[in-house]
Write an enzyme that holds these catalytic residues in place. Structure first.
Site, PDB file in Angstrom:
ATOM      1  N   ASN A  51       0.803  -1.222   0.000  1.00  0.00           N
ATOM      2  CA  ASN A  51       0.000   0.000   0.000  1.00  0.00           C
ATOM      3  C   ASN A  51       0.837   1.275   0.000  1.00  0.00           C
ATOM      4  O   ASN A  51       0.283   2.378   0.012  1.00  0.00           O
ATOM      5  CB  ASN A  51      -0.950   0.018   1.212  1.00  0.00           C
ATOM      6  CG  ASN A  51      -0.216   0.066   2.546  1.00  0.00           C
ATOM      7  OD1 ASN A  51       1.010   0.065   2.599  1.00  0.00           O
ATOM      8  ND2 ASN A  51      -0.975   0.102   3.631  1.00  0.00           N
ATOM      9  N   LYS A  52       2.169   1.154   0.000  1.00  0.00           N
ATOM     10  CA  LYS A  52       3.019   2.329   0.087  1.00  0.00           C
ATOM     11  C   LYS A  52       3.161   3.031  -1.267  1.00  0.00           C
ATOM     12  O   LYS A  52       2.765   2.506  -2.306  1.00  0.00           O
ATOM     13  CB  LYS A  52       4.389   1.954   0.633  1.00  0.00           C
ATOM     14  CG  LYS A  52       4.345   1.432   2.067  1.00  0.00           C
ATOM     15  CD  LYS A  52       3.734   2.446   3.026  1.00  0.00           C
ATOM     16  CE  LYS A  52       3.852   2.028   4.483  1.00  0.00           C
ATOM     17  NZ  LYS A  52       3.048   0.858   4.833  1.00  0.00           N
ATOM     18  N   ILE A  53       3.781   4.210  -1.234  1.00  0.00           N
ATOM     19  CA  ILE A  53       3.869   5.027  -2.440  1.00  0.00           C
ATOM     20  C   ILE A  53       4.679   4.304  -3.523  1.00  0.00           C
ATOM     21  O   ILE A  53       4.405   4.442  -4.715  1.00  0.00           O
ATOM     22  CB  ILE A  53       4.447   6.419  -2.108  1.00  0.00           C
ATOM     23  CG1 ILE A  53       4.194   7.395  -3.266  1.00  0.00           C
ATOM     24  CG2 ILE A  53       5.898   6.348  -1.684  1.00  0.00           C
ATOM     25  CD1 ILE A  53       4.308   8.858  -2.862  1.00  0.00           C
TER      26      ILE A  53
END
Length: 381
Positions: free
Chosen positions: A193-195
């Site tokens: 879910n990170k950038i």
């Protein structure tokens, strides 16, 4: 309108480009499928070049990086580690892995990160009791830089080493310098879910060459220099695989674009929804800070609207739109009940009033309009 009328809009799904497959194909063609390989070395170099930090160790998760970082700082049984209450549980869990105790510090209302005043209060109180924390974990929540100049000054004054949890903050800067480069140890996460994502993974960065070497040893089961398997220290199976590092290499080239897009999404929401009564967006950037706006977060003021975050979350679900409450403060978690706390009112208030909206960098204008229309539908015309 029913939820099945639309494809689901997720909070922050992975967003891959065109180049990740090149690194994966090359690794498979060259049979570099085992844990080590060129992608691993290259990914670590990429992160070092981006952050300006001398050494990087690619690991299976940001949590693993915090664990090893705290161990490098000498944290062990009976120690105390200062930690923000307003963060994901993975920030504090590694403190307990090492037999130490978290000491929770409240947030301030601007950046939502650790409050420098509460931090000083905690350190002065502990000093009166002849207790000196072994380490301080800083978190840049939702990609927002904390008030680094003030917090680092307090940490330096009280001689407490800093581990910088930049798990959510790759691409954010403070006074023009990348986050993750300010602590004795820095940590990034590449969770799905990170950038940027490697599907699962993390990174420890440090300017201390001996620490980087030690972290790498611990991450690979702490094997001694012997022809047979000999171990004198406790180690872990924490090394990132060469295949996943290939995804990371492909993603690093996209970081500037991903940050630009996330910031645009935040600004779009703010512009289109700011007129709704009792609704505001945050956190706000500190002087000198630039956030990657990993997630776009809103607050609802009960004095101005009867709409609650949970009502809005459930309403968005009827439109097949995922949203999520802000992090529940750790001092309110059953796992950490009764542990030391300084302050607590600010982060508790944020939790009760906040919600994260879909913020994925692949969102289209149509997606954004869909979210905004669904939010507006719950408010009086």
């Amino acid at each position: 309108m029913h939820s099945q009328d639309y494809d689901r809009l997720y909070l922050s799904p992975p967003h891959l480009g065109r180049h990740e497959l090149n690194y994966l194909h090359k690794a498979i063609e060259d049979n570099w499928v085992a844990p080590v390989g060129p992608n691993l070395d290259g990914f670590e170099r990429d992160v070092c070049e981006f952050t300006g930090v001398a050494h990087a160790v690619a690991l299976t998760s940001g949590t693993a990086a915090i664990h090893l970082g705290l161990r490098l700082l000498g944290v062990g049984p009976g120690d105390e580690v200062l930690c923000p209450s307003f963060t994901f549980v993975a920030t504090a869990n590694p403190i307990t892995y090492l037999g130490a105790t978290p000491v929770f510090i409240d947030s301030e209302a601007q950046t939502w990160n650790m409050c420098p005043e509460r931090l000083r209060e905690a350190l002065e109180d502990l000093r009166r009791q002849n207790r000196r924390p072994r380490a301080l974990i800083l978190v840049h929540l939702y990609g927002m830089p904390c008030r680094l100049r003030e917090i680092l000054a307090v940490a330096t004054e009280f001689e407490v080493p800093v581990l910088e949890d930049a798990a959510e903050a790759l691409g954010s800067t403070y006074e023009g310098r990348p986050l993750g480069s300010f602590g004795a140890v820095g940590v990034f996460s590449f969770n799905g879910n990170k950038i940027l994502t490697t599907s699962g993974g993390g990174m420890l960065v440090t300017n201390n060459a001996a620490w980087a070497k030690k972290a790498l040893s611990w991450a690979t089961q702490a094997r001694d220099a012997a022809p047979h398997y000999q171990h004198s220290e406790l180690g872990y199976n924490y090394r990132l695989s060469n295949l996943l590092a290939g995804i990371g290499r492909g993603q690093m080239g996209l970081l500037a674009d991903r940050v630009k897009k996330r910031r645009e999404i935040y600004a779009w929401y703010q512009n289109k929804l700011r007129d709704l009564p009792g609704l505001s967006f945050g956190p706000a950037e500190p002087a000198g800070g630039r956030s990657n706006r990993w997630l776009s977060c809103l607050l609802l003021d009960p004095a101005q609207t009867s709409v609650t975050p949970d009502q809005l979350r459930l309403h968005l679900e009827t439109h097949n739109v995922e949203s999520r409450p802000l992090w529940k403060p750790l001092h309110l978690q059953p796992l950490f009940a009764g542990l030391p706390l300084y302050g607590g009112a600010v982060c508790t208030d944020l939790f009760t009033r906040g919600l994260c909206l879909p913020s994925g960098s692949a969102m289209t204008d149509t997606d954004l309009r869909r979210v905004a229309a669904a939010v507006r539908a719950l408010f009086p015309a």
